[in-house]
Design an enzyme around this catalytic site. Structure first.
Site, PDB file in Angstrom:
ATOM      1  N   SER A   1       0.861  -1.186   0.000  1.00  0.00           N
ATOM      2  CA  SER A   1       0.000   0.000   0.000  1.00  0.00           C
ATOM      3  C   SER A   1       0.895   1.233   0.000  1.00  0.00           C
ATOM      4  CB  SER A   1      -0.976  -0.021   1.168  1.00  0.00           C
ATOM      5  OG  SER A   1      -0.344  -0.401   2.331  1.00  0.00           O
ATOM      6  N   LEU A   2       0.290   2.390   0.151  1.00  0.00           N
ATOM      7  CA  LEU A   2       1.049   3.636   0.057  1.00  0.00           C
ATOM      8  C   LEU A   2       1.000   4.374   1.380  1.00  0.00           C
ATOM      9  CD1 LEU A   2      -0.415   4.809  -3.362  1.00  0.00           C
ATOM     10  CD2 LEU A   2       1.974   4.213  -2.978  1.00  0.00           C
TER      11      LEU A   2
ATOM     12  N   GLU B   1       0.213  10.744 -10.431  1.00  0.00           N
ATOM     13  CA  GLU B   1      -0.943   9.997 -10.937  1.00  0.00           C
ATOM     14  C   GLU B   1      -2.149  10.242 -10.032  1.00  0.00           C
ATOM     15  OE1 GLU B   1       0.119   5.834 -11.072  1.00  0.00           O
ATOM     16  OE2 GLU B   1       2.072   6.234 -11.974  1.00  0.00           O
TER      17      GLU B   1
ATOM     18  N   LYS C   1      -5.063   9.204  -7.665  1.00  0.00           N
ATOM     19  CA  LYS C   1      -5.273   7.989  -6.863  1.00  0.00           C
ATOM     20  C   LYS C   1      -6.737   7.574  -7.013  1.00  0.00           C
ATOM     21  CE  LYS C   1      -4.260   5.868  -2.427  1.00  0.00           C
ATOM     22  NZ  LYS C   1      -5.550   5.376  -1.914  1.00  0.00           N
TER      23      LYS C   1
ATOM     24  N   ARG D   1      -6.224  -7.761  -4.577  1.00  0.00           N
ATOM     25  CA  ARG D   1      -5.056  -7.465  -3.761  1.00  0.00           C
ATOM     26  C   ARG D   1      -5.008  -8.368  -2.525  1.00  0.00           C
ATOM     27  NH1 ARG D   1      -3.940  -4.262   0.589  1.00  0.00           N
ATOM     28  NH2 ARG D   1      -1.850  -3.398   0.619  1.00  0.00           N
TER      29      ARG D   1
ATOM     30  N   GLU E   1      -6.404  -0.446 -11.291  1.00  0.00           N
ATOM     31  CA  GLU E   1      -7.550  -0.198 -10.435  1.00  0.00           C
ATOM     32  C   GLU E   1      -8.834  -0.383 -11.243  1.00  0.00           C
ATOM     33  OE1 GLU E   1      -6.448   0.657  -7.428  1.00  0.00           O
ATOM     34  OE2 GLU E   1      -8.135   1.553  -6.336  1.00  0.00           O
TER      35      GLU E   1
ATOM     36  N   LYS F   1       5.286   8.972  -7.533  1.00  0.00           N
ATOM     37  CA  LYS F   1       6.255   7.873  -7.560  1.00  0.00           C
ATOM     38  C   LYS F   1       7.576   8.386  -8.112  1.00  0.00           C
ATOM     39  CE  LYS F   1       2.430   4.755  -8.645  1.00  0.00           C
ATOM     40  NZ  LYS F   1       1.771   3.913  -9.669  1.00  0.00           N
TER      41      LYS F   1
ATOM     42  N   LYS G   1      -3.295  12.961   0.181  1.00  0.00           N
ATOM     43  CA  LYS G   1      -4.754  12.848   0.313  1.00  0.00           C
ATOM     44  C   LYS G   1      -5.457  14.103  -0.174  1.00  0.00           C
ATOM     45  CE  LYS G   1      -5.640   8.841   2.137  1.00  0.00           C
ATOM     46  NZ  LYS G   1      -6.460   7.909   1.337  1.00  0.00           N
TER      47      LYS G   1
HETATM   48  S1  IVH Z   1       0.583   2.159  -6.993  1.00  0.00           S
HETATM   49  C1  IVH Z   1       3.452   0.308  -4.351  1.00  0.00           C
HETATM   50  N1  IVH Z   1      -0.902   3.883  -8.261  1.00  0.00           N
HETATM   51  O1  IVH Z   1      -3.914   2.813  -3.725  1.00  0.00           O
HETATM   52  C2  IVH Z   1       2.500   1.121  -5.086  1.00  0.00           C
HETATM   53  N2  IVH Z   1      -1.880   2.671  -6.436  1.00  0.00           N
HETATM   54  O2  IVH Z   1      -2.716   2.642  -0.938  1.00  0.00           O
HETATM   55  C3  IVH Z   1       1.095   0.847  -4.744  1.00  0.00           C
HETATM   56  N3  IVH Z   1      -4.227   3.206  -6.038  1.00  0.00           N
HETATM   57  O3  IVH Z   1      -3.846  -0.647  -3.233  1.00  0.00           O
HETATM   58  C4  IVH Z   1       0.188   0.875  -5.878  1.00  0.00           C
HETATM   59  N4  IVH Z   1      -4.453   4.669  -7.666  1.00  0.00           N
HETATM   60  O4  IVH Z   1      -5.543   0.252  -4.914  1.00  0.00           O
HETATM   61  C5  IVH Z   1      -0.851   2.983  -7.251  1.00  0.00           C
HETATM   62  N5  IVH Z   1      -2.114   5.421  -9.497  1.00  0.00           N
HETATM   63  C6  IVH Z   1      -2.062   4.523  -8.500  1.00  0.00           C
HETATM   64  C7  IVH Z   1      -3.169   4.232  -7.687  1.00  0.00           C
HETATM   65  C8  IVH Z   1      -3.034   3.302  -6.657  1.00  0.00           C
HETATM   66  C9  IVH Z   1      -5.079   4.038  -6.670  1.00  0.00           C
HETATM   67  C10 IVH Z   1      -4.614   2.388  -4.856  1.00  0.00           C
HETATM   68  C11 IVH Z   1      -4.315   0.923  -5.008  1.00  0.00           C
HETATM   69  C12 IVH Z   1      -3.463   0.560  -3.818  1.00  0.00           C
HETATM   70  C13 IVH Z   1      -3.674   1.716  -2.906  1.00  0.00           C
HETATM   71  C14 IVH Z   1      -2.436   1.954  -2.080  1.00  0.00           C
END
Ligand code: IVH
Length: 245
Positions: free
Chosen positions: A8-9, A38, A40, A61, A99, A215, A239
């Site tokens: 997750s992030l 990007e 989210k 996931r 997603e 990223k 956020k």
């Molecule tokens: S990258 C290690 N890119 O956010 C990188 N995630 O909190 C993790 N999500 O489970 C994924 N938009 O469901 C990434 N442009 C995006 C995203 C994204 C939504 C969601 C995804 C992930 C969650 C992480």
């Protein structure tokens, strides 16, 4: 079992925390950093596995280590290629993460139809997408207007990418949808500018987002920075304010 865990992030709750993120990146890498910004997406993360260009397995996931096999349901999503386009090299194994979501107008007309039929209504597009992916009968999933934007590599065998932007550019050549609002930029000025930009267009988007993801672009730098137990050090989610009902 995911070959590479779906992390997750970590979150930046305000401008100070975003600034701190950039400071940490600069300190670790000792240079100005190139980032990919990007939206989210507020949907459900899935993993798609291709062997020699053929879609063979798809999963949720789950807990990040083990997901649920939803291959048959994912096959009903028109935007997910069953075979990769040959406009780009086909690796022996390609894992793509993205997603799954439902856009606003599709969500409204689906709920309207359910109301007419006396069926229960979905609370929001995310719940609707989640329920649709979890169907035991994939012919039900096929009636739901699911979409996908792809945004990350998983395990890849037989092809190398140097950066996130290179990977994102390859995706449409294979046939995967990628969000149009993704941008590349440098330093804290870009982080602030892109955040403000996404905030300003949020209400015009046809789908829900709940933040902005940044990223580090270079995959070599991502590797140098490494990961914590549940989130990479090279990325952060800034956020956006929750939308009032
Ligand atoms: S990258 C290690 N890119 O956010 C990188 N995630 O909190 C993790 N999500 O489970 C994924 N938009 O469901 C990434 N442009 C995006 C995203 C994204 C939504 C969601 C995804 C992930 C969650 C992480």
């Amino acid at each position: 079992t995911h070959r590479i865990p779906l992390l997750s992030l970590s979150n930046a709750m305000n401008n100070e925390e975003l600034k701190l993120f950039n400071t940490q990146m600069k300190k670790s890498l000792d240079k100005k950093i190139e980032y990919v910004g990007e939206p989210k997406l507020d949907g459900l993360a899935v993993e798609l596995i291709y062997e020699n260009g053929k879609f063979v397995k798809g999963s949720t996931r789950g807990d990040g280590q083990i997901g649920e096999d939803i291959t048959e349901n994912l096959k009903t999503i028109k935007a997910i290629p069953l075979y990769l386009n040959e406009d780009y090299t086909i690796p022996a194994i390609l894992e793509v993460r993205g997603e799954v979501f439902i856009n606003h107008t599709d969500f409204k007309s689906l709920n309207k139809k359910r109301m007419k039929n006396g069926e229960s209504l979905f609370a929001n597009p995310r719940n609707c997408a989640a329920g649709s992916l979890r169907q035991l009968d994939s012919s039900v999933t096929a009636t739901r207007p699911l979409r996908i934007y792809c945004y990350a590599p998983g395990y890849i065998e037989g092809l190398n990418f140097n950066s996130q932007i290179d990977f994102l550019k390859a995706l449409p050549k294979w046939g995967f949808p990628v969000n149009q609002e993704i941008q590349l930029g440098v330093g804290i000025a870009f982080l602030n500018k892109y955040y403000k930009y996404i905030e300003s267009i949020r209400n015009n988007l046809t789908y829900d987002i709940d933040g902005v993801v940044f990223k580090v672009n270079s995959y070599k730098d991502q590797e140098l920075l490494g990961t914590r137990s549940r989130s990479p050090r090279w990325a952060i989610a800034a956020k956006l304010k929750a939308v009032q009902a």
